[in-house]
Every structure is written in C-alpha cells, then in structure tokens.
Design a protein around this motif. Structure first.
Motif, mmCIF file in Angstrom:
data_model
loop_
_atom_site.group_PDB
_atom_site.id
_atom_site.type_symbol
_atom_site.label_atom_id
_atom_site.label_comp_id
_atom_site.label_asym_id
_atom_site.label_seq_id
_atom_site.Cartn_x
_atom_site.Cartn_y
_atom_site.Cartn_z
ATOM 1 N N TYR A 1 0.843 -1.197 0.000
ATOM 2 C CA TYR A 1 0.000 0.000 0.000
ATOM 3 C C TYR A 1 0.879 1.249 0.000
ATOM 4 N N TYR B 1 0.291 5.377 -1.418
ATOM 5 C CA TYR B 1 0.729 6.600 -0.747
ATOM 6 C C TYR B 1 1.186 7.693 -1.719
ATOM 7 N N ALA C 1 -2.232 9.191 -3.063
ATOM 8 C CA ALA C 1 -3.365 9.526 -2.191
ATOM 9 C C ALA C 1 -2.933 9.709 -0.744
ATOM 10 N N LYS C 2 -3.635 10.590 -0.062
ATOM 11 C CA LYS C 2 -3.477 10.766 1.385
ATOM 12 C C LYS C 2 -4.419 9.784 2.070
ATOM 13 N N THR C 3 -3.977 9.224 3.199
ATOM 14 C CA THR C 3 -4.776 8.225 3.899
ATOM 15 C C THR C 3 -5.265 8.770 5.232
ATOM 16 N N TYR D 1 -7.874 3.312 7.888
ATOM 17 C CA TYR D 1 -7.923 2.010 7.219
ATOM 18 C C TYR D 1 -8.225 0.935 8.243
ATOM 19 N N VAL E 1 -10.437 1.442 3.263
ATOM 20 C CA VAL E 1 -9.506 2.560 3.312
ATOM 21 C C VAL E 1 -10.263 3.835 2.958
ATOM 22 N N ILE F 1 -9.383 7.564 1.634
ATOM 23 C CA ILE F 1 -8.281 8.324 1.049
ATOM 24 C C ILE F 1 -8.768 9.646 0.458
#
Length: 197
Positions: free
Chosen positions: A38, A43, A46-48, A51, A60, A62
C-alpha cells in the motif's frame, strides 16, 4: 448506490474489497506486507485518513492527491492524460503485487480478490466522520475484539499515538473531530453505524 465512482484530483473516496471463502490475511506478516505494498503504490497518489484490514476484506479512506502531483508522478503533461486510469493502474498494481506474493507463499492459483475494488466518492462532511468510525469499528462489529484499540490492523492506534511518526493524515482527522479527546469519545459513543455501503 454507486460503487465505482471515477477518481478525480483532491476528492475523497472509500475503497474496499474482499475475498470469497478464504482469508486475505492468514498471519501477521501478511498484514504487514499488505501495508508495505500500500505504501509503495497508493501513498504516492493519495493521502490516507483511516484504514482497517480484516481477515477477508479491507477498508480505506483516502483523498487523491492534486493533479500536479499525479502528473509529476506519471511523468505526463499531455492534454489527453487520463487521471482516473492512472489512479486505477496504481490500485491494480497494489492489489496484484500482494496477490502474486500471497499465491506464491501459499502455493495457490487464481484471483485472490472476489470482484472489482469498490470505490465510493465521499462528498458529505457528516458522512466523513461516521465513515472513519465505521472503518475502525469493523473488527468490533465482526466479533474480533471489543474495542477498536484492541485490533492491531487498523489506523485507530496509529491516529491516537501522537508521539509516534505516521503517514496518516492524523492532524486533519483531529481537526475533523475537534481534537484527539473528541475523536476517542466519538468512537466510544458511536459503537457502530451501518452506512449501507
């Protein structure tokens, strides 16, 4: 309900997938490897925010990065650049890399994931905080533990462990809830909200 929204710059998405009658993760190392894949593929695009990895599925939340960042990553400044297709390719690379390693480790063949990865665009602020709670409450809802903090494979403990480094968007999550105390209290008060995903 729409499960396959197109990816657009700066937008928020709930992404989830599951397998059939077997488990996606059989031991601790599988969870860790999944997160490493992941980090490699998702990463950068996308910002997380949260999750949860469950034995046979994952969730998740994002926010896709801005178009400039994605174009730099893709090394593509053409007018015909297909933003959605590029993000989908990253998602596909992520899941395929995990599935290939999983199949090799357990001497199995065939697809690991049951169907297409579902993605739902999140446009409602009210829904956002409830989705974070929904994701963290998943192992409680399915009977694996009694509290979100007891599950090792979600973002809950990483979010509240403010003295430890994290690539999660921790500060944004706290801002959304009004602070760490409010974040924790919300999870205590709202045990599980069925969001009809």
């Amino acid at each position: 309900m729409k499960y396959f929204d197109k990816f657009h710059p700066d937008n928020f998405y709930h992404i989830y997938n599951h397998v059939g009658d077997e488990n996606l993760f059989r031991k601790h190392d599988n969870f860790i490897f999944f997160l490493s894949r992941y980090h490699k593929y998702i990463y950068p695009v996308a910002k997380t925010f949260s999750y949860c990895l469950m034995p046979n599925h994952f969730h998740v939340l994002i926010q896709v990065r801005d178009e400039k960042a994605i174009r730099i990553l893709a090394k593509n400044d053409n007018d015909e650049f297909d933003f959605h297709k590029f993000i989908m390719q990253q998602l596909s690379n992520f899941l395929n890399s995990y599935a290939k390693a999983f199949n090799k480790q357990y001497n199995r063949r065939g697809a690991l994931f049951l169907d297409f990865t579902r993605r739902k665009e999140i446009k409602d602020e009210f829904y956002f905080s409830r989705l974070i709670n929904y994701i963290h409450q998943n192992p409680v809802h399915h009977g694996f533990c009694q509290l979100p903090s007891e599950w090792d494979y979600s973002s809950y403990n990483s979010i509240i462990s403010v003295n430890k480094n994290s690539k999660l968007e921790r500060n944004v999550v706290f801002d959304w809830f009004g602070g760490i105390e409010e974040f924790v209290e919300f999870h205590k008060k709202e045990k599980f909200i069925d969001l009809e995903i």
